[in-house]
Design a protein around this motif. Structure first.
Motif, short mmCIF file in Angstrom:
data_model
loop_
_atom_site.label_atom_id
_atom_site.label_comp_id
_atom_site.label_asym_id
_atom_site.label_seq_id
_atom_site.Cartn_x
_atom_site.Cartn_y
_atom_site.Cartn_z
N MET A 1 0.84 -1.17 0.00
CA MET A 1 0.00 0.00 0.00
C MET A 1 0.89 1.24 0.00
O MET A 1 1.80 1.33 0.79
N ARG A 2 0.57 2.15 -0.87
CA ARG A 2 1.33 3.39 -0.90
C ARG A 2 1.02 4.20 0.35
O ARG A 2 -0.13 4.26 0.79
N ALA A 3 2.07 4.79 0.90
CA ALA A 3 1.93 5.55 2.14
C ALA A 3 2.83 6.77 2.10
O ALA A 3 3.78 6.84 1.31
N LYS A 4 2.51 7.72 2.96
CA LYS A 4 3.37 8.90 3.14
C LYS A 4 3.15 9.40 4.56
O LYS A 4 2.13 9.11 5.20
N ILE A 5 4.14 10.13 5.05
CA ILE A 5 4.02 10.75 6.36
C ILE A 5 4.10 12.26 6.16
O ILE A 5 5.01 12.76 5.50
N ASP A 6 3.14 12.96 6.74
CA ASP A 6 3.10 14.42 6.65
C ASP A 6 2.67 14.94 8.02
O ASP A 6 1.62 14.52 8.54
N ASN A 7 3.47 15.83 8.60
CA ASN A 7 3.17 16.40 9.92
C ASN A 7 2.92 15.31 10.97
O ASN A 7 1.95 15.38 11.73
N GLN A 8 3.77 14.29 10.97
CA GLN A 8 3.69 13.19 11.93
C GLN A 8 2.42 12.36 11.81
O GLN A 8 2.02 11.68 12.77
N VAL A 9 1.75 12.40 10.68
CA VAL A 9 0.57 11.57 10.43
C VAL A 9 0.87 10.69 9.23
O VAL A 9 1.32 11.17 8.19
N LEU A 10 0.64 9.40 9.39
CA LEU A 10 0.82 8.43 8.30
C LEU A 10 -0.47 8.38 7.49
O LEU A 10 -1.56 8.21 8.05
N PHE A 11 -0.34 8.54 6.18
CA PHE A 11 -1.48 8.48 5.28
C PHE A 11 -1.35 7.23 4.41
O PHE A 11 -0.30 6.99 3.82
N LEU A 12 -2.42 6.44 4.32
CA LEU A 12 -2.49 5.32 3.39
C LEU A 12 -3.41 5.74 2.24
O LEU A 12 -4.54 6.17 2.48
N TYR A 13 -2.91 5.62 1.02
CA TYR A 13 -3.67 6.05 -0.15
C TYR A 13 -4.96 5.24 -0.28
O TYR A 13 -4.92 4.01 -0.27
N HIS A 14 -6.06 5.92 -0.43
CA HIS A 14 -7.35 5.24 -0.46
C HIS A 14 -7.49 4.25 -1.61
O HIS A 14 -8.20 3.26 -1.49
N GLU A 15 -6.79 4.50 -2.71
CA GLU A 15 -6.88 3.57 -3.85
C GLU A 15 -6.27 2.20 -3.52
O GLU A 15 -6.61 1.21 -4.16
N ASP A 16 -5.37 2.15 -2.54
CA ASP A 16 -4.67 0.91 -2.20
C ASP A 16 -5.27 0.18 -1.00
O ASP A 16 -4.85 -0.93 -0.68
N LEU A 17 -6.23 0.78 -0.34
CA LEU A 17 -6.83 0.17 0.85
C LEU A 17 -7.72 -1.01 0.46
O LEU A 17 -8.31 -1.02 -0.62
N PRO A 18 -7.83 -2.00 1.36
CA PRO A 18 -8.73 -3.11 1.07
C PRO A 18 -10.17 -2.62 1.06
O PRO A 18 -10.51 -1.63 1.72
N GLU A 19 -10.99 -3.30 0.31
CA GLU A 19 -12.41 -2.95 0.25
C GLU A 19 -13.21 -3.94 1.06
O GLU A 19 -12.91 -5.13 1.09
N PHE A 20 -14.24 -3.45 1.73
CA PHE A 20 -15.19 -4.34 2.39
C PHE A 20 -16.20 -4.79 1.35
O PHE A 20 -16.77 -3.98 0.63
N LYS A 21 -16.39 -6.10 1.27
CA LYS A 21 -17.36 -6.64 0.33
C LYS A 21 -18.27 -7.60 1.08
O LYS A 21 -17.81 -8.61 1.60
N LYS A 22 -19.55 -7.27 1.14
CA LYS A 22 -20.50 -8.15 1.79
C LYS A 22 -20.48 -9.51 1.09
O LYS A 22 -20.59 -9.58 -0.13
N GLY A 23 -20.27 -10.55 1.84
CA GLY A 23 -20.18 -11.88 1.27
C GLY A 23 -18.80 -12.17 0.69
O GLY A 23 -18.60 -13.22 0.08
N GLY A 24 -17.87 -11.27 0.86
CA GLY A 24 -16.51 -11.44 0.34
C GLY A 24 -15.65 -12.26 1.28
O GLY A 24 -16.12 -12.85 2.26
N SER A 25 -14.37 -12.27 1.01
CA SER A 25 -13.40 -13.01 1.79
C SER A 25 -13.42 -12.56 3.26
O SER A 25 -13.34 -11.37 3.55
N VAL A 26 -13.50 -13.52 4.17
CA VAL A 26 -13.51 -13.22 5.60
C VAL A 26 -12.19 -12.56 6.00
O VAL A 26 -12.17 -11.58 6.75
N VAL A 27 -11.07 -13.05 5.47
CA VAL A 27 -9.77 -12.49 5.81
C VAL A 27 -9.66 -11.06 5.30
O VAL A 27 -9.25 -10.15 6.04
N ARG A 28 -10.03 -10.83 4.07
CA ARG A 28 -9.93 -9.49 3.49
C ARG A 28 -10.85 -8.50 4.21
O ARG A 28 -10.47 -7.37 4.49
#
Length: 98
Positions: A1-28
Motif C-alpha cells: 500500500m502506498r503511504a506517506k508521512i506528513d506532519n507526523q501523520v501516516l497516510f495510506l492512499y485510499h486507492e490501495d486500501l482493502p475494500e469491504f465486500k458483503k459476502g466477500g473473503s472473511v480475511v480481506r
C-alpha cells in the motif's frame, strides 16, 4: 500500500486500501475492519490517517496479516516514496520504497 508521512501523520492512499465486500473473503474483510479500527480518520474515497500512537499496532497488524499467507505482499507492506526520507523505525519491518 502506498503511504506517506506528513506532519507526523501516516497516510495510506485510499486507492490501495482493502475494500469491504458483503459476502466477500472473511480475511480481506477482517483486514479492512482491523485497519479501519485504529485509523484516526477513515473516510470513504479519502486517504486513511494514522497518528504515531498507533504505528506500533499498525506494524504488528500488517505483519500478522502478511504471515497468514492469505493476502498479497503489496497489500500488507507500506510503500513510501523516495522523497519521504527516513522511514520511522517502528514501521521499517513492514515498509519499503516505491
Amino acid at each position: 500500500m502506498r503511504a506517506k508521512i506528513d506532519n507526523q501523520v501516516l497516510f495510506l492512499y485510499h486507492e490501495d486500501l482493502p475494500e469491504f465486500k458483503k459476502g466477500g473473503s472473511v480475511v480481506r474483510n477482517s483486514y479492512f475492519w482491523a485497519l479501519r479500527s485504529i485509523a484516526g480518520r477513515s473516510t470513504r474515497y479519502r486517504d486513511w490517517e494514522y497518528e504515531p500512537e498507533v504505528w506500533l499496532a499498525l506494524a504488528r497488524m500488517l505483519s500478522s496479516f502478511a504471515e497468514s499467507g492469505y493476502l498479497g505482499y503489496r497489500e500488507t507492506i507500506l510503500e513510501f516514496p523516495l522523497s519521504q526520507g527516513e522511514i520511522p523505525g517502528v514501521l521499517r519491518d513492514v515498509s519499503t520504497w516505491e
